[in-house]
Design a protein around this motif. Structure first.
Motif, short mmCIF file in Angstrom:
data_model
loop_
_atom_site.label_atom_id
_atom_site.label_comp_id
_atom_site.label_asym_id
_atom_site.label_seq_id
_atom_site.Cartn_x
_atom_site.Cartn_y
_atom_site.Cartn_z
N ALA A 147 0.78 -1.31 -0.34
CA ALA A 147 0.13 -0.03 -0.35
C ALA A 147 1.24 0.81 -0.18
O ALA A 147 1.43 1.53 0.44
CB ALA A 147 -1.23 0.05 1.06
N THR A 163 -2.31 -0.98 -4.12
CA THR A 163 -3.31 0.21 -3.90
C THR A 163 -2.64 1.10 -3.09
O THR A 163 -1.83 1.15 -2.52
CB THR A 163 -4.23 -0.88 -2.68
OG1 THR A 163 -5.02 -0.50 -1.94
CG2 THR A 163 -3.38 -1.53 -0.96
N ALA A 164 -3.94 2.36 -3.19
CA ALA A 164 -3.52 3.51 -2.41
C ALA A 164 -4.47 3.25 -0.96
O ALA A 164 -4.22 4.34 -0.08
CB ALA A 164 -4.25 4.21 -2.93
N ASP A 165 -5.06 2.31 -0.79
CA ASP A 165 -6.03 2.06 0.75
C ASP A 165 -5.39 1.31 1.19
O ASP A 165 -5.47 0.39 1.58
CB ASP A 165 -7.28 2.42 0.53
CG ASP A 165 -8.33 2.88 1.50
OD1 ASP A 165 -7.50 2.64 2.91
OD2 ASP A 165 -9.03 2.52 0.94
N TYR A 166 -4.57 1.67 2.87
CA TYR A 166 -4.15 0.29 3.29
C TYR A 166 -5.38 -0.34 3.84
O TYR A 166 -5.79 -1.46 4.52
CB TYR A 166 -2.75 1.12 4.56
CG TYR A 166 -3.72 1.60 5.27
CD1 TYR A 166 -4.51 1.15 6.44
CD2 TYR A 166 -3.65 3.27 4.98
CE1 TYR A 166 -5.06 1.73 7.64
CE2 TYR A 166 -4.21 3.36 6.08
CZ TYR A 166 -4.69 3.69 7.10
OH TYR A 166 -4.98 4.19 8.09
N ARG A 167 -5.76 0.73 4.00
CA ARG A 167 -7.25 0.01 4.96
C ARG A 167 -7.60 -1.64 3.91
O ARG A 167 -8.42 -2.61 4.22
CB ARG A 167 -8.65 0.55 5.07
CG ARG A 167 -8.58 1.53 6.38
CD ARG A 167 -9.25 2.50 6.06
NE ARG A 167 -9.10 3.39 5.17
CZ ARG A 167 -9.07 4.87 5.43
NH1 ARG A 167 -9.75 5.31 5.96
NH2 ARG A 167 -8.82 5.48 4.16
N GLU A 168 -7.85 -1.96 2.34
CA GLU A 168 -8.15 -2.73 1.68
C GLU A 168 -7.59 -4.20 2.32
O GLU A 168 -8.21 -4.76 2.17
CB GLU A 168 -8.08 -2.07 0.57
CG GLU A 168 -8.58 -2.89 -0.45
CD GLU A 168 -8.25 -2.06 -2.40
OE1 GLU A 168 -7.43 -2.84 -2.51
OE2 GLU A 168 -8.47 -1.37 -2.71
N THR A 180 -0.23 6.51 -3.14
CA THR A 180 -1.38 6.73 -3.92
C THR A 180 -1.07 5.96 -5.18
O THR A 180 0.15 4.81 -4.48
CB THR A 180 -0.56 8.20 -4.99
OG1 THR A 180 0.47 8.23 -5.59
CG2 THR A 180 -0.90 9.33 -4.09
N GLU A 181 -1.83 5.76 -5.63
CA GLU A 181 -1.83 4.52 -6.75
C GLU A 181 -0.07 4.36 -7.76
O GLU A 181 -0.04 3.54 -7.49
CB GLU A 181 -3.34 4.64 -7.68
CG GLU A 181 -4.67 4.54 -6.96
CD GLU A 181 -5.14 3.70 -6.69
OE1 GLU A 181 -4.22 2.40 -6.33
OE2 GLU A 181 -6.43 3.00 -6.47
#
Ligand code: NAI
Ligand code: SOE
Length: 381
Positions: free
Chosen positions: A34, A54-59, A37-38
């Motif tokens: 992660a 991913t740009a969203d570690y929560r994913e 940014t993308e």
């Protein structure tokens, strides 16, 4: 055998160091990264051969296949990311310093305990073979009673007012910079090697550059030398360039250390000197395979790392024969190997720094701040 699936969060200097060190372990696989940014995440993924970005570690925290995460982001993000990760049941290996405050660190330790996950705070520098040799010598009684400890962690990469990094900004770094960034390593190492705890301290801090010229573009750690002066704007600075701390350890030992990011010519000079009633030892990260041994009644020695000649308890931290150097990257491998062994086998010993060590580190940093503000000694409970 199925490998443990892990993810790296952060695509800078440590993102790369962690990814490469994990890949030296046979039982672990880096399945995702992660980034902020993308673009940063996918560029890192391409360079390092990691398919999922991913740009969203929560994913990644929501993915039940991912068992562990490495947090390699600026300090201010350690707490929110680690908190969500442990609550999602992930084992967490987090970079130092643990958080921005002692309160956050305590909360995080509590959350990790409650979740029953394995937690590690990356004080990798403990795991140079000759540092472990010093510790083994102390445990074997070879040093005698520890009387005096001293040393430094000195760098020069923030010497000029045009040198910039997120660490300079207290909101991203925490209120202490030289002390939090590198003094934290020195304090962790001295306590690990001597087995003593810093019991009181007196600190003096200095910000030589009251303002710095901030670049208008992002700069990665240690990469500032490539910028041109016209790319900057002047901003006030609220973190220290340098600090000196007098310390008392345990009942009787005394010492002092400095942490500085403006010491001309020093790159990563973490030097630790321990003087016991029988022997003295001195080690410098810039010459990691050498250990100086000081003696009162016979000639001093410099011994060179050689697992065949090291004390038994230190030997497993050296993987190469004498004469083949082992350094910074190898120390990470030693930490990660033990962290993942614990994940695989919950009955394995805890042979790595944990969030307990992180809380201790944050307590010391808070005491340094308190001491510097009041201008005197403070006790560390
Ligand atoms: P860096 O600036 O090189 O890298 C930080 C990375 O985090 C950047 O790629 C940035 O884009 C990324 N990032 C920022 N926000 C993010 C978000 N929301 N999601 C994902 N990624 C995000 O910094 P460096 O030197 O890698 O330091 C990272 C951490 O590692 C710090 O806490 C530092 O204290 C620690 N560190 C530890 C070392 C050690 O020897 N144990 C050595 C160097 C750093
Ligand atoms: C920058 O000062 C830095 O990368 C620190 O963040 C690390 O912890 C240290 O090991 C090397 O220097």
């Amino acid at each position: 055998m199925a490998r443990i699936k892990t993810a790296v969060i952060g695509t800078g200097f440590m993102g790369r160091v962690h990814t490469e060190a994990i890949r030296r372990l046979p039982n672990v696989e880096v399945v995702a990264v992660a980034g902020l940014t993308e673009e940063l995440a996918s560029s890192f993924g391409r360079q390092m051969g990691i398919p999922r970005t991913t740009a969203d570690y929560r994913e990644l925290l929501q993915d039940p296949e991912i068992q562990a995460v490495h947090i390699c982001t600026p300090n201010a993000l350690h707490y929110p990311i680690a908190k969500q990760a442990v609550e999602a049941g992930k084992h967490v290996l987090c970079e130092k310093p643990m958080t921005l405050s002692l309160a956050e660190a305590k909360e995080l330790l509590e959350a990790a305990r409650k979740a029953g996950v394995v937690h590690c705070l990356n004080h990798n520098l403990r795991y140079y073979p000759m540092v472990q040799q010093m510790r083994a010598m102390r445990e074997a009684g070879e040093l005698g009673e520890i009387l005096v400890v001293q040393g430094t962690y000195s760098q020069d990469w923030l010497l000029y007012d045009t040198d910039w990094n997120w660490r300079i900004v207290s909101k991203e770094n925490g209120p202490l910079r030289a002390m939090g960034d590198i003094g934290s390593h020195w304090m962790d190492m001295v306590q690990h090697v001597t087995g003593l705890r810093i019991s009181s301290l007196c600190a003096d801090l200095m910000t030589f550059h009251k303002t710095r010229k901030r670049p208008k573009v992002d700069v990665e750690t240690f990469a500032g030398k490539t910028l041109r002066p016209e790319d900057y704007e002047e901003v006030p600075i609220d973190t220290e360039d340098y600090g000196a701390v007098l310390i008392r350890l345990g009942e009787r030992a005394r010492g002092c250390f400095t942490a500085s990011q403006v010491n001309t010519g020093c790159k990563n000079r973490l030097q630790i000197e321990i003087y016991g009633s029988k022997l003295g030892v001195m080690w410098n990260q810039e010459r990691p395979d050498e250990l100086w041994i000081g003696q009162r009644n016979s000639p001093n020695q410099i011994i060179v790392k050689d697992p065949a000649l090291m004390l038994e308890t230190a030997r497993s931290f050296a993987d190469l024969p004498g004469g083949h150097g082992e350094g910074y990257d190898d120390a990470h491998k030693q930490v990660f190997r033990r962290f993942y062994r614990k994940i695989e086998d919950p009955s394995a010993p805890v042979e790595f720094p944990t969030f307990e060590d992180g809380v201790r580190g944050m307590l010391l940093l808070e005491k340094i701040l308190e001491s510097a503000r009041k201008g005197g000694w403070v006790d560390v409970e």
